[in-house]
Design a protein around this motif. Structure first.
Motif, mmCIF file in Angstrom:
data_model
loop_
_atom_site.group_PDB
_atom_site.id
_atom_site.type_symbol
_atom_site.label_atom_id
_atom_site.label_comp_id
_atom_site.label_asym_id
_atom_site.label_seq_id
_atom_site.Cartn_x
_atom_site.Cartn_y
_atom_site.Cartn_z
ATOM 1 N N GLY A 1 0.791 -1.218 0.000
ATOM 2 C CA GLY A 1 0.000 0.000 0.000
ATOM 3 C C GLY A 1 0.823 1.267 0.000
ATOM 4 O O GLY A 1 0.279 2.367 -0.080
ATOM 5 N N GLU B 1 -6.735 -8.403 -1.743
ATOM 6 C CA GLU B 1 -7.508 -7.177 -1.563
ATOM 7 C C GLU B 1 -8.029 -7.086 -0.134
ATOM 8 O O GLU B 1 -8.517 -8.061 0.435
ATOM 9 C CB GLU B 1 -8.679 -7.134 -2.545
ATOM 10 C CG GLU B 1 -9.456 -5.836 -2.487
ATOM 11 C CD GLU B 1 -10.557 -5.757 -3.518
ATOM 12 O OE1 GLU B 1 -11.342 -4.788 -3.477
ATOM 13 O OE2 GLU B 1 -10.639 -6.672 -4.363
ATOM 14 N N ASN C 1 -9.465 1.038 2.542
ATOM 15 C CA ASN C 1 -8.753 1.843 1.555
ATOM 16 C C ASN C 1 -7.562 2.496 2.240
ATOM 17 O O ASN C 1 -7.648 2.905 3.408
ATOM 18 C CB ASN C 1 -9.665 2.928 0.975
ATOM 19 C CG ASN C 1 -10.719 2.358 0.047
ATOM 20 O OD1 ASN C 1 -10.440 1.463 -0.745
ATOM 21 N ND2 ASN C 1 -11.944 2.867 0.142
ATOM 22 N N GLU C 2 -6.455 2.588 1.521
ATOM 23 C CA GLU C 2 -5.238 3.180 2.069
ATOM 24 C C GLU C 2 -4.829 4.372 1.210
ATOM 25 O O GLU C 2 -4.812 4.293 -0.017
ATOM 26 C CB GLU C 2 -4.112 2.150 2.089
ATOM 27 C CG GLU C 2 -4.411 0.940 2.962
ATOM 28 C CD GLU C 2 -3.370 -0.153 2.808
ATOM 29 O OE1 GLU C 2 -2.661 -0.425 3.784
ATOM 30 O OE2 GLU C 2 -3.271 -0.722 1.702
ATOM 31 N N PHE C 3 -4.494 5.463 1.873
ATOM 32 C CA PHE C 3 -4.072 6.675 1.181
ATOM 33 C C PHE C 3 -2.770 7.157 1.823
ATOM 34 O O PHE C 3 -2.680 7.266 3.047
ATOM 35 C CB PHE C 3 -5.138 7.765 1.300
ATOM 36 C CG PHE C 3 -6.498 7.346 0.809
ATOM 37 C CD1 PHE C 3 -6.829 7.440 -0.529
ATOM 38 C CD2 PHE C 3 -7.441 6.839 1.696
ATOM 39 C CE1 PHE C 3 -8.082 7.051 -0.983
ATOM 40 C CE2 PHE C 3 -8.695 6.447 1.257
ATOM 41 C CZ PHE C 3 -9.017 6.550 -0.088
ATOM 42 N N THR D 1 -13.621 9.125 2.400
ATOM 43 C CA THR D 1 -14.029 7.978 1.584
ATOM 44 C C THR D 1 -13.071 7.736 0.432
ATOM 45 O O THR D 1 -12.669 6.601 0.157
ATOM 46 C CB THR D 1 -15.454 8.183 1.032
ATOM 47 O OG1 THR D 1 -16.355 8.338 2.123
ATOM 48 C CG2 THR D 1 -15.882 6.990 0.181
ATOM 49 N N ASN D 2 -12.683 8.824 -0.248
ATOM 50 C CA ASN D 2 -11.820 8.670 -1.425
ATOM 51 C C ASN D 2 -10.485 9.399 -1.304
ATOM 52 O O ASN D 2 -9.687 9.396 -2.245
ATOM 53 C CB ASN D 2 -12.547 9.144 -2.687
ATOM 54 C CG ASN D 2 -13.002 10.591 -2.590
ATOM 55 O OD1 ASN D 2 -12.525 11.357 -1.756
ATOM 56 N ND2 ASN D 2 -13.943 10.975 -3.452
ATOM 57 N N LYS E 1 -5.945 5.284 6.624
ATOM 58 C CA LYS E 1 -6.575 4.003 6.325
ATOM 59 C C LYS E 1 -8.017 4.078 6.815
ATOM 60 O O LYS E 1 -8.272 4.528 7.938
ATOM 61 C CB LYS E 1 -5.833 2.859 7.017
ATOM 62 C CG LYS E 1 -4.364 2.752 6.603
ATOM 63 C CD LYS E 1 -3.682 1.532 7.198
ATOM 64 C CE LYS E 1 -2.220 1.470 6.779
ATOM 65 N NZ LYS E 1 -1.561 0.200 7.157
ATOM 66 N N LYS F 1 -13.806 0.295 3.881
ATOM 67 C CA LYS F 1 -14.549 0.517 2.641
ATOM 68 C C LYS F 1 -16.046 0.569 2.921
ATOM 69 O O LYS F 1 -16.534 -0.008 3.878
ATOM 70 C CB LYS F 1 -14.246 -0.604 1.643
ATOM 71 C CG LYS F 1 -12.805 -0.600 1.143
ATOM 72 C CD LYS F 1 -12.562 -1.718 0.156
ATOM 73 C CE LYS F 1 -11.138 -1.692 -0.379
ATOM 74 N NZ LYS F 1 -10.857 -2.803 -1.315
#
Length: 404
Positions: free
Chosen positions: A209, A239, A243-245, A265-266, A401, A404
């Motif tokens: 990630g 998967e 979600n990781e940013f 969220t995104n 993190k 989802k």
């Protein structure tokens, strides 16, 4: 692989960047034997520079007896414009200073001393060392075009790098996030002016990630150094349900580099102009307090930020002001990296004994970890990686993190 702290060994007087409390022989900056102000380096700064280069470096400070004044010294002289004074209740702050290298400083090792004074007039110092070269040496580093841009966690990244040097080669080193990978250091060469350097790195699940940043450093016999950067994204083999940013930049209220509104969220960051139309998607806001000299995360629903976020798109006019809940989470950066499921994030949040709030009362610092729960009952977690500057025009870089 064994990792060592970044060490250049250019001269006896230049062996590393270091940000530590230390003693000084100069009476004007003599430090208290037991430092009352702790310094933490923020960001990566060069140890080599050339005439015309603008150096900019930052520290975070925490004082057990407060912080009264900070200034940066060079050759025992105060750098003009570097002084900063604080009100009596200040115990934490971010401090930045810039300096442009002069041509007459070529060949010198410049020792910048950050001098902080507490409320009891005790002094603490931190040092930043940089060596000045006349010009870049005749070294060329050719990373192949075929070097991969992505890799699956657990796989090996390997390729050859072609090195040439007008002067005899002394060493080739590889660093990962500022740490030397000693297994890849090379100091013996069949051809003194060229080499085919084999780079090889085995990724792990902890890298998944993330984008790994490597630095290849070549030094010649004269101490000249050239570096080249290489980055690779590490994907997960399986998967996840989160979600990781990584390296998201969120700005304070007056920042022109990034907006202050975060969509968890995104991972999108919104600027102030036009934010009202996106208010339903804004979960967290960042602001900088000029009173306490610190950055804070806050829920859009909190009334205290109405005086901060006025035009454009005043927050009081938003149709939606999401009531995101926030909690300080006590854990290490390595433990943050190991998070790989929504269940882990939710357990960390619910099991934390810290108060659940809409506005954090603790200043954010490098390494601060904040858990959150959105109005959609999605749990997430954030770690602060760095600051650009300590002001309402600054910004904060985070990793996040979220389920989802």
């Amino acid at each position: 692989m064994k990792l060592l702290k970044y060490n250049l060994g250019i001269l006896l007087c230049l062996t590393a960047i270091f940000f530590i409390a230390c003693d000084s022989d100069d009476e004007t900056i003599q430090q208290n034997p037991k430092p009352t102000i702790k310094f933490t380096k923020v960001g990566d700064e060069p140890v080599i520079a050339y005439p015309g280069t603008e150096l900019s470096f930052s520290v975070e400070m925490t004082g057990t007896a407060g912080i009264k004044k900070v200034v940066t010294m060079l050759d025992s002289q105060e750098i003009p414009g570097s002084a900063k004074e604080y009100p009596g209740n200040t115990d934490k702050d971010s401090y930045s200073v810039s300096y442009t290298i002069k041509s007459e400083e070529v060949g010198k090792t410049l020792n910048f001393v950050i001098l902080a004074t507490d409320n009891e007039e005790k002094k603490s110092t931190a040092e930043y060392v940089v060596y000045i070269q006349a010009a870049k040496p005749g070294i060329e580093i050719k990373i192949p075009d075929t070097a991969p841009e992505t890799v699956t966690a657990g796989e090996v990244v390997t390729f050859d790098i072609e090195i040439t040097s007008a002067t005899t080669l002394r060493s080739i080193k590889t660093y990962l996030e500022g740490l030397e990978i000693t297994d890849l250091t090379k100091e013996t060469f069949e051809n003194p002016n060229s080499d085919t350097y084999v780079f090889s790195y085995t990724t792990t699940d902890l890298n998944a990630g993330q984008t790994l940043s490597f630095t290849f450093e070549v030094m010649d016999a004269n101490g000249g150094i050239v570096r080249s950067e290489y980055s690779i994204e590490v994907t997960r083999a399986v998967e996840l349900d989160i979600n990781e940013f990584y390296t998201l930049k969120i700005g304070a209220q007056a920042s022109t580099d990034a907006g202050p509104f975060l969509n968890t969220t995104n991972g999108e960051i919104y600027v102030r102009d036009g934010a009202a139309a996106k208010s339903a998607n804004i979960d967290i806001t960042l602001f900088y307090s000029n009173g306490s000299y610190g950055y804070y995360f806050v829920s859009p629903s909190d009334a205290s930020i109405e005086a901060i976020f006025k035009a454009p798109d005043a927050i009081t006019t938003w149709e939606h002001r999401n009531s995101t809940k926030l909690k300080v989470i006590q854990m290490t950066p390595d433990e943050f990296l190991a998070i790989n499921s929504a269940e882990m994030i939710q357990n960390l949040y619910t099991n934390s004994s810290e108060a659940e709030v809409e506005k954090l009362t603790n200043k954010l610092g490098v390494g601060s970890i904040i858990g959150f729960k959105t109005v959609a009952d999605k749990y997430g977690i954030i770690i602060v990686r760095s600051f650009a500057s300590g002001s309402s025009k600054g910004n904060v870089t985070i990793d996040m993190k979220v389920e989802k």
